[in-house]
Design a protein around this motif. Structure first.
Motif, PDB file in Angstrom:
ATOM      1  N   LEU A 277       0.822  -1.221   0.000  1.00 60.33           N
ATOM      2  CA  LEU A 277       0.000   0.000   0.000  1.00 60.33           C
ATOM      3  C   LEU A 277       0.848   1.259   0.000  1.00 60.33           C
ATOM      4  CD1 LEU A 277      -2.843  -0.952   2.504  1.00 60.33           C
ATOM      5  CD2 LEU A 277      -2.819  -1.129   0.017  1.00 60.33           C
ATOM      6  N   HIS A 278       2.089   1.186   0.489  1.00 61.27           N
ATOM      7  CA  HIS A 278       2.933   2.384   0.524  1.00 61.27           C
ATOM      8  C   HIS A 278       3.295   2.871  -0.880  1.00 61.27           C
ATOM      9  CE1 HIS A 278       5.597  -1.111   0.297  1.00 61.27           C
ATOM     10  NE2 HIS A 278       6.433  -0.339  -0.350  1.00 61.27           N
ATOM     11  N   GLN A 279       3.071   2.041  -1.900  1.00 63.57           N
ATOM     12  CA  GLN A 279       3.380   2.449  -3.266  1.00 63.57           C
ATOM     13  C   GLN A 279       2.212   3.164  -3.937  1.00 63.57           C
ATOM     14  OE1 GLN A 279       4.650  -1.006  -5.438  1.00 63.57           O
ATOM     15  NE2 GLN A 279       6.357  -1.462  -4.066  1.00 63.57           N
ATOM     16  N   TYR A 280       1.054   3.207  -3.253  1.00 63.25           N
ATOM     17  CA  TYR A 280      -0.132   3.762  -3.895  1.00 63.25           C
ATOM     18  C   TYR A 280      -0.602   4.999  -3.138  1.00 63.25           C
ATOM     19  CZ  TYR A 280       0.070  -0.777  -6.187  1.00 63.25           C
ATOM     20  OH  TYR A 280       0.493  -1.868  -6.894  1.00 63.25           O
ATOM     21  N   ARG A 281      -1.912   5.200  -3.084  1.00 66.02           N
ATOM     22  CA  ARG A 281      -2.481   6.403  -2.492  1.00 66.02           C
ATOM     23  C   ARG A 281      -2.154   6.489  -1.004  1.00 66.02           C
ATOM     24  NH1 ARG A 281      -3.741   9.645  -6.798  1.00 66.02           N
ATOM     25  NH2 ARG A 281      -4.927   8.484  -8.334  1.00 66.02           N
ATOM     26  N   TRP A 282      -1.943   7.752  -0.546  1.00 61.78           N
ATOM     27  CA  TRP A 282      -1.614   7.937   0.874  1.00 61.78           C
ATOM     28  C   TRP A 282      -2.778   7.542   1.770  1.00 61.78           C
ATOM     29  CZ3 TRP A 282      -4.779  11.052   3.681  1.00 61.78           C
ATOM     30  CH2 TRP A 282      -5.595  11.944   2.965  1.00 61.78           C
ATOM     31  N   TRP A 283      -4.028   7.733   1.288  1.00 63.23           N
ATOM     32  CA  TRP A 283      -5.172   7.448   2.146  1.00 63.23           C
ATOM     33  C   TRP A 283      -5.319   5.957   2.408  1.00 63.23           C
ATOM     34  CZ3 TRP A 283      -8.761   4.439  -0.329  1.00 63.23           C
ATOM     35  CH2 TRP A 283      -8.779   4.475  -1.724  1.00 63.23           C
ATOM     36  N   LEU A 284      -4.892   5.102   1.476  1.00 61.44           N
ATOM     37  CA  LEU A 284      -4.925   3.664   1.739  1.00 61.44           C
ATOM     38  C   LEU A 284      -4.009   3.316   2.908  1.00 61.44           C
ATOM     39  CD1 LEU A 284      -4.854   2.175  -1.870  1.00 61.44           C
ATOM     40  CD2 LEU A 284      -6.738   2.051  -0.249  1.00 61.44           C
ATOM     41  N   GLN A 335      -4.572  -1.354 -10.442  1.00 55.61           N
ATOM     42  CA  GLN A 335      -3.258  -0.800 -10.752  1.00 55.61           C
ATOM     43  C   GLN A 335      -2.341  -1.805 -11.434  1.00 55.61           C
ATOM     44  OE1 GLN A 335      -2.716   2.497 -10.253  1.00 55.61           O
ATOM     45  NE2 GLN A 335      -4.861   2.507  -9.574  1.00 55.61           N
ATOM     46  N   GLY A 336      -2.828  -3.072 -11.603  1.00 56.49           N
ATOM     47  CA  GLY A 336      -2.044  -4.049 -12.359  1.00 56.49           C
ATOM     48  C   GLY A 336      -1.481  -5.202 -11.560  1.00 56.49           C
ATOM     49  N   GLN A 337      -1.742  -5.273 -10.230  1.00 61.92           N
ATOM     50  CA  GLN A 337      -1.229  -6.378  -9.423  1.00 61.92           C
ATOM     51  C   GLN A 337      -2.238  -7.529  -9.480  1.00 61.92           C
ATOM     52  OE1 GLN A 337       0.179  -5.291  -5.547  1.00 61.92           O
ATOM     53  NE2 GLN A 337       0.136  -7.353  -4.774  1.00 61.92           N
TER      54      GLN A 337
END
Length: 735
Positions: A277-284, A335-337
């Motif tokens: 999750l640290h690679q995506y949106r901050w709110w996640l 996102q492709g995962q």
């Protein structure tokens, strides 16, 4: 006559109430199967929690007993007590062997009342109390459910009263059957639970071994999440109370919120790492942190807060938590995962089972096999899908590893073949060498004199190399002495501290070369009419910049002392022209420059009422800021963004003369670009904005404390990273 009719109507109405409150008794016969208590019992809700057996047996309360209804004995989270009345007539051949059992192991207290003759043959009421607030040994039959033998002493109808109350979800899924029917269902039920616990435990241990082998924390988080989930379900189903702590009702109740909170905590940590999750949106990421804190809060709250409040909050949070996991998985999948698709399916399976479980606890669903075991079924599917997700995630890594191993194997085989060829070639060469050595042995005697001569020659060459090395060492000593002399010369050109104190009074100077000598310098002058301060930054650093600084110092001496120019604007314009002349920049193509700023303070000014005086300033590509002590604000003194010199043409620079009003305690800060170019731990320049923030913090301090505060602030940002350029900072405070 009216009185007679009124009396008759009251009699019929009262008889109807009595008949409604006293339905036909339940008749137990040889062929009677599983009986659902909710279909046969009458219900009384005690909202005050104060009614006793004598109260509910009185006519006043008997008329309030009513059939249970289609919803069943499921009331959600309430604080009421509930009374059940069962009228049963045993018509079977045996008066014993009938059981009443409750498939809900987290009821706080159950009071079972039955009427039987005492030792003197007199009918009296007896009470049996059990629940998860009492030690396990108080139960008449050792079972995780509450199993009560029905007491029949004759064939006449018997009336039984049951009172239950719990801080958990108030439900009473009770049944009546023969002992044989009960133990048969119990055997099947426990086998199912054993299979479920075995599957979850096997999945946890399997991933624990994977963690030990691969050192991948995701497997450890998976293991912890499912271990706590299994303990939570075992506690909610009464297995831990029966087998692990039967003498500790407190631990039996605390284990449920404690393990539920830990499950939320470790499931969130697993999700955070598995989905990256640290690679995506901050709110996640921040929502994950919130659920981690809530999971920890539920675990701690279960130790100190009321059980009902914590469990009801955890039950409501469970749906929101799983819904967020599905949303996060869907976002990462988009996102492709691709492995996130299995993650989504696993939590949808878990959510379906949890919905059944939570809606049963909240009273929206009638208890049944799929409702009661929805969580277990969903958990098994979840464990399977998450295992597939982890396998899918790392399958590519294994494939890449296999490809790399094949490449390494092919390369190794190729190297082995080359090595064998080389060995064969070397073997042939050695054999040839052996033959040659046999011939050379005969020549060794003849070559001995030549070897001795060569040895003498080598010894002579070694001696010559030693002499050359000694000469190089001497040259290095002379070079160091020259550099030391250059440092002393450059420091001798700079104003000595007493001169700086005499001219500037309240001030500080930070002078730090990048190497032994510096291209930054400052120049001071004072006469009866004025005080002059110049700060300069020559192109580059080290020896070339130091030589340029000596040239600049000489030019400033010439312009001010010989030509008598004291206007800051004119000083910088003349220095610009003199640099071009000295370096012949119109013909040589040399582009050496000097960044500079000049400040002039007339000494015979009449201060205003608030002590304000005027200073004249000219700036050429250098940093000059004015701190107003009265307002606490720092202002940039703007100037020309071009340096002095470095141009093929000798057209005058469009420098401007600025007049600034300064008051006592105001401070002028002048510094070269070595300060904002200092690099932080990320190897990025700290920048002028950070420098301004530091100046804003230190400016209110006494002037003698500011240099130390400035150094400490820079030290915290850079941790002594290497200088990118020479550093010169001057702070001049007005008095």
């Amino acid at each position: 006559m009216r009185f007679l009719w009124l009396s008759l109507w009251c009699y019929v109405w009262g008889l109807g109430l009595v008949l409604r409150a006293q339905p036909e008794p339940l008749r137990l016969q040889t062929g009677t199967g599983l009986v659902r208590v909710a279909n046969e019992a009458l219900l009384l809700v005690d909202t005050t929690n104060t009614l006793s057996l004598e109260d509910v047996r009185s006519p006043q309360y008997q008329r309030y007993f009513a059939p249970v209804g289609s919803k069943g004995l499921n009331f959600g989270f309430t604080k009421h007590s509930y009374w059940l009345r069962l009228d049963i007539e045993n018509l079977s051949p045996s008066l014993t062997g009938w059981l009443l059992w409750v498939e809900y192991p987290v009821i706080d207290e159950i009071q079972y009342y039955y009427e039987a003759p005492d030792a003197y043959g007199k009918q009296r009421w007896y009470q049996l109390t059990l629940g998860d607030h009492y030690a396990f040994d108080t139960r008449p039959i050792r079972d995780r459910f509450f199993v009560i033998p029905l007491n029949f002493h004759n064939r006449a109808p018997h009336t039984f009263y049951i009172r239950f109350r719990t801080s958990s979800s108030s439900q009473f899924p009770a049944y009546i059957s023969t002992e044989a029917t009960y133990y048969q269902k119990r055997q099947v039920r426990e086998i199912v639970y054993g299979i479920f616990y075995g599957i979850i435990l096997f999945a946890a241990c399997y991933h624990l071994f994977l963690f030990i082998g691969l050192r991948d924390l995701e497997y450890l988080y998976f293991t912890l999440a499912f271990l706590f989930f299994e303990i939570y379900l075992a506690s909610a189903n009464g297995h831990t109370f029966q087998y692990f702590w039967p003498h500790s009702p407190w631990l039996a109740n605390v284990a449920i919120p404690l393990t539920a909170g830990q499950w939320v905590l470790w499931a969130t940590i697993f999700t955070h790492h598995f989905l990256s999750l640290h690679q995506y949106r901050w709110w996640l990421r921040w929502i994950a942190y919130v659920f981690m804190a809530l999971g920890l809060g539920i675990s701690v709250g279960g130790l100190f807060l009321p059980y009902g409040m914590v469990v009801s909050f955890a039950a409501s949070l469970g749906l929101v938590f799983i819904a967020w996991l599905i949303v996060a998985g869907a976002f990462v999948w988009l996102q492709g995962q691709t492995s996130a698709l299995f993650f989504i399916g696993s939590w949808i399976a878990h959510l379906t089972g949890t919905l059944f479980f939570v809606m049963r606890n909240l009273g929206f669903l009638i208890d049944g096999f799929w409702v009661a075991h929805g969580v277990e079924i969903g958990a098994v599917l979840q464990a399977l899908l998450l295992a597939i997700a982890l396998s899918d995630k790392y399958s590519r890594m294994r494939l890449e590893k296999e490809i790399l191993e094949k490449q390494n194997l092919a390369q190794q085989q190729h190297m082995t073949e080359r090595l064998e060829q080389t060995v064969a070639l070397r073997t042939a060469e050695l054999q040839q060498k052996q033959r040659e050595l046999a011939l050379q042995n005969e020549e060794l005697t003849q070559q001995q004199d030549q070897i001795i001569a060569q040895r003498n020659y080598i010894s002579k060459r070694n001696q010559e190399l030693a002499e050359i090395n000694q000469q190089l060492q001497q040259k290095e000593i002379e070079l160091r002495q020259s550099m030391h002399t250059a440092i002393k010369i450059q420091h001798a050109l700079l104003p000595y501290p007493e001169r700086s104190q005499e001219i500037l009074d309240q001030h500080f100077i930070i002078y730090q070369p990048k190497e032994e000598v510096s291209g930054d310098f400052y120049w001071l002058h004072q006469n009866a009419e004025e005080r002059l301060l110049l700060i300069a930054d020559c192109t580059g650093y080290g020896v070339p910049a130091a030589m340029m600084s000596m040239l600049g110092y000489a030019i400033i001496d010439k312009v001010v002392l010989s030509m008598g120019v004291t206007n800051p604007q004119q000083i910088l314009q003349r220095v610009d022209q003199e640099i071009g002349k000295a370096l012949k920049q119109t013909q040589s193509g040399d582009r050496s420059t000097i960044d500079a700023a000049a400040v002039r303070l007339a000494t015979h000014q009449s201060p205003a009422a608030d002590g304000a005086i005027q200073v004249e300033i000219a700036v050429a590509n250098i940093y000059v800021y004015h701190y107003e002590a009265a307002t606490g604000r720092i202002h940039l003194i703007e100037g020309l963004d071009e340096p002095l010199g470095g141009r093929a043409d000798q057209t005058p620079l469009p420098l401007t003369l600025q007049t600034r009003t300064v008051r006592p305690k105001d401070t002028l800060y002048l510094f070269t670009n070595g300060l904002p170019y200092r690099r932080d731990l990320d190897n990025e320049p700290i920048g002028i904005e950070v420098v301004l923030q530091i100046l804003q913090q230190i400016a209110p301090l006494p002037i003698d404390q500011q240099p130390q505060a400035l150094r400490q602030a820079i030290q915290q940002l850079t941790h002594n990273t290497l200088l990118e350029d020479d550093l010169l900072v001057i702070g001049w405070q007005m008095i």
